[in-house]
Design a protein around this motif. Structure first.
Motif, PDB file in Angstrom:
ATOM      1  N   ARG A  10     -45.141  -4.765  82.687  1.00 30.39           N
ATOM      2  CA  ARG A  10     -44.711  -4.193  81.410  1.00 30.39           C
ATOM      3  C   ARG A  10     -43.386  -3.465  81.556  1.00 30.39           C
ATOM      4  NH1 ARG A  10     -50.437  -2.063  78.827  1.00 30.39           N
ATOM      5  NH2 ARG A  10     -51.210  -4.151  78.349  1.00 30.39           N
ATOM      6  N   ARG A  60     -38.951   1.047  72.885  1.00 32.40           N
ATOM      7  CA  ARG A  60     -39.830   2.129  72.423  1.00 32.40           C
ATOM      8  C   ARG A  60     -41.076   1.571  71.753  1.00 32.40           C
ATOM      9  NH1 ARG A  60     -36.599   6.352  69.417  1.00 32.40           N
ATOM     10  NH2 ARG A  60     -35.908   6.698  71.526  1.00 32.40           N
ATOM     11  N   ALA A  61     -40.912   0.504  70.982  1.00 26.60           N
ATOM     12  CA  ALA A  61     -42.066  -0.116  70.328  1.00 26.60           C
ATOM     13  C   ALA A  61     -43.007  -0.752  71.360  1.00 26.60           C
ATOM     14  CB  ALA A  61     -41.597  -1.164  69.323  1.00 26.60           C
ATOM     15  N   ALA A  63     -43.369   0.222  74.491  1.00 27.39           N
ATOM     16  CA  ALA A  63     -44.031   1.323  75.203  1.00 27.39           C
ATOM     17  C   ALA A  63     -45.135   1.926  74.339  1.00 27.39           C
ATOM     18  CB  ALA A  63     -43.012   2.395  75.573  1.00 27.39           C
ATOM     19  N   HIS A  64     -44.888   2.045  73.049  1.00 23.98           N
ATOM     20  CA  HIS A  64     -45.915   2.593  72.151  1.00 23.98           C
ATOM     21  C   HIS A  64     -47.102   1.638  72.049  1.00 23.98           C
ATOM     22  CE1 HIS A  64     -47.658   4.853  68.883  1.00 23.98           C
ATOM     23  NE2 HIS A  64     -47.724   3.737  68.165  1.00 23.98           N
ATOM     24  N   ARG A  65     -46.822   0.358  71.981  1.00 19.71           N
ATOM     25  CA  ARG A  65     -47.892  -0.635  71.868  1.00 19.71           C
ATOM     26  C   ARG A  65     -48.756  -0.671  73.130  1.00 19.71           C
ATOM     27  NH1 ARG A  65     -47.059  -7.123  71.022  1.00 19.71           N
ATOM     28  NH2 ARG A  65     -49.249  -7.622  70.994  1.00 19.71           N
ATOM     29  N   TRP A  66     -48.136  -0.504  74.288  1.00 19.18           N
ATOM     30  CA  TRP A  66     -48.855  -0.606  75.547  1.00 19.18           C
ATOM     31  C   TRP A  66     -49.372   0.736  76.064  1.00 19.18           C
ATOM     32  CZ3 TRP A  66     -44.382  -3.998  77.674  1.00 19.18           C
ATOM     33  CH2 TRP A  66     -44.556  -5.306  77.224  1.00 19.18           C
ATOM     34  N   ARG A  67     -49.198   1.781  75.305  1.00 17.17           N
ATOM     35  CA  ARG A  67     -49.641   3.100  75.745  1.00 17.17           C
ATOM     36  C   ARG A  67     -51.144   3.098  75.966  1.00 17.17           C
ATOM     37  NH1 ARG A  67     -46.677   7.773  73.068  1.00 17.17           N
ATOM     38  NH2 ARG A  67     -45.189   6.384  74.013  1.00 17.17           N
ATOM     39  N   LYS A  69     -54.934   4.590  76.200  1.00 16.39           N
ATOM     40  CA  LYS A  69     -55.650   5.465  75.297  1.00 16.39           C
ATOM     41  C   LYS A  69     -56.205   6.684  75.996  1.00 16.39           C
ATOM     42  CE  LYS A  69     -56.740   1.676  72.339  1.00 16.39           C
ATOM     43  NZ  LYS A  69     -57.676   0.797  71.768  1.00 16.39           N
TER      44      LYS A  69
END
Length: 69
Positions: A10, A60-61, A63-67, A69
């Motif tokens: 990623r 950024r998108a 990284a946000h999608r793969w963050r 939980k």
């Protein structure tokens, strides 16, 4: 696939999108510098703006999608 391998892949994807955006911006700048008439210059400006947008938003998108939980 382990978590470390997935995180590395990623990270490589995010870096690759940044490099593609930089290459697009450079291509647009070259087009602006070598163009003789305004439609070509306008295309170069559009490419540069799209590349800058891609450089700012896409990593950024991702990284946000793969963050986690």
């Amino acid at each position: 696939m382990t978590a470390d391998t997935q995180a590395r892949n990623r990270w490589f994807a995010i870096v690759a999108t940044r490099l593609a955006a930089v290459a697009g911006a450079v291509l647009g700048l070259i087009l602006i510098a070598r163009a003789t008439d305004w439609p070509d210059k306008a295309l170069g400006v559009a490419i540069v703006l799209a590349a800058l947008y891609m450089m700012a938003v896409v990593p950024r998108a991702l990284a946000h999608r793969w963050r986690s939980k």
